[in-house]
Scaffold this motif. Structure first.
Motif, mmCIF file in Angstrom:
data_model
loop_
_atom_site.group_PDB
_atom_site.id
_atom_site.type_symbol
_atom_site.label_atom_id
_atom_site.label_comp_id
_atom_site.label_asym_id
_atom_site.label_seq_id
_atom_site.Cartn_x
_atom_site.Cartn_y
_atom_site.Cartn_z
ATOM 1 N N HIS A 1 63.026 57.263 8.311
ATOM 2 C CA HIS A 1 61.997 57.890 7.377
ATOM 3 C C HIS A 1 62.091 58.258 6.186
ATOM 4 N N GLY A 2 63.198 57.883 5.572
ATOM 5 C CA GLY A 2 63.442 58.410 4.181
ATOM 6 C C GLY A 2 64.799 58.730 3.689
ATOM 7 N N VAL A 3 65.172 59.212 2.570
ATOM 8 C CA VAL A 3 66.318 59.779 2.374
ATOM 9 C C VAL A 3 66.443 61.363 2.716
ATOM 10 N N ARG A 4 67.503 61.780 3.194
ATOM 11 C CA ARG A 4 67.882 62.851 3.577
ATOM 12 C C ARG A 4 69.281 63.573 2.990
ATOM 13 N N LEU A 5 69.057 64.619 2.387
ATOM 14 C CA LEU A 5 70.006 65.496 1.976
ATOM 15 C C LEU A 5 70.807 66.340 2.981
ATOM 16 N N ILE A 6 72.078 66.286 3.153
ATOM 17 C CA ILE A 6 72.738 66.822 4.191
ATOM 18 C C ILE A 6 73.743 67.726 3.424
ATOM 19 N N SER A 7 74.045 68.983 3.935
ATOM 20 C CA SER A 7 75.141 69.694 3.230
ATOM 21 C C SER A 7 75.772 70.789 4.349
ATOM 22 N N TYR A 8 76.901 70.979 4.032
ATOM 23 C CA TYR A 8 77.558 72.048 5.169
ATOM 24 C C TYR A 8 78.401 72.942 3.934
ATOM 25 N N ALA A 9 78.301 74.292 3.961
ATOM 26 C CA ALA A 9 78.788 75.149 3.254
ATOM 27 C C ALA A 9 78.827 76.685 4.017
ATOM 28 N N GLU A 10 79.954 77.448 3.698
ATOM 29 C CA GLU A 10 79.900 78.582 4.312
ATOM 30 C C GLU A 10 79.720 78.486 5.881
ATOM 31 N N GLY A 11 80.283 77.462 6.451
ATOM 32 C CA GLY A 11 80.093 77.695 7.898
ATOM 33 C C GLY A 11 78.820 77.074 8.560
ATOM 34 N N ASP A 12 77.874 76.713 7.432
ATOM 35 C CA ASP A 12 76.413 76.366 8.190
ATOM 36 C C ASP A 12 76.222 74.701 7.541
#
Length: 92
Positions: free
Chosen positions: A36-47
């Protein structure tokens, strides 16, 4: 022909790659083309975080799950299951 130093480094890298416990994932940013589109996924500080609506509603989503599967053993264990570090006091 490759020089010997480079060959040794390549062998060392292959050895390290077989030992994921040597690595700790600190942060990462991914862009994913979903259905359904472009998603931005991130991981930082345990989350983990994702820009999709499902994540905003539920706190997780298929995009994060896919990233966790892709990263495999680099994904940290939840904090409640991580072994506690022992305190090493030389005076004890």
């Amino acid at each position: 022909m490759q020089d010997e130093q480079l060959q040794r480094k390549q062998m060392k890298a292959a050895n390290y790659a077989q030992q994921p416990e040597r690595f700790t994932l600190l942060e990462i940013k991914l862009q994913m083309r979903s259905t359904h589109g472009v998603r931005l996924i991130s991981y930082a500080e345990g989350d983990w975080h994702c820009t999709c609506d499902f994540y905003r509603e539920r706190g997780t989503c298929s995009h994060i799950m896919a990233a966790e599967q892709l990263l495999g053993p680099l994904v940290p264990l939840p904090t409640d299951t991580m072994p506690r570090e022992e305190h090493h006091d030389p005076e004890r």
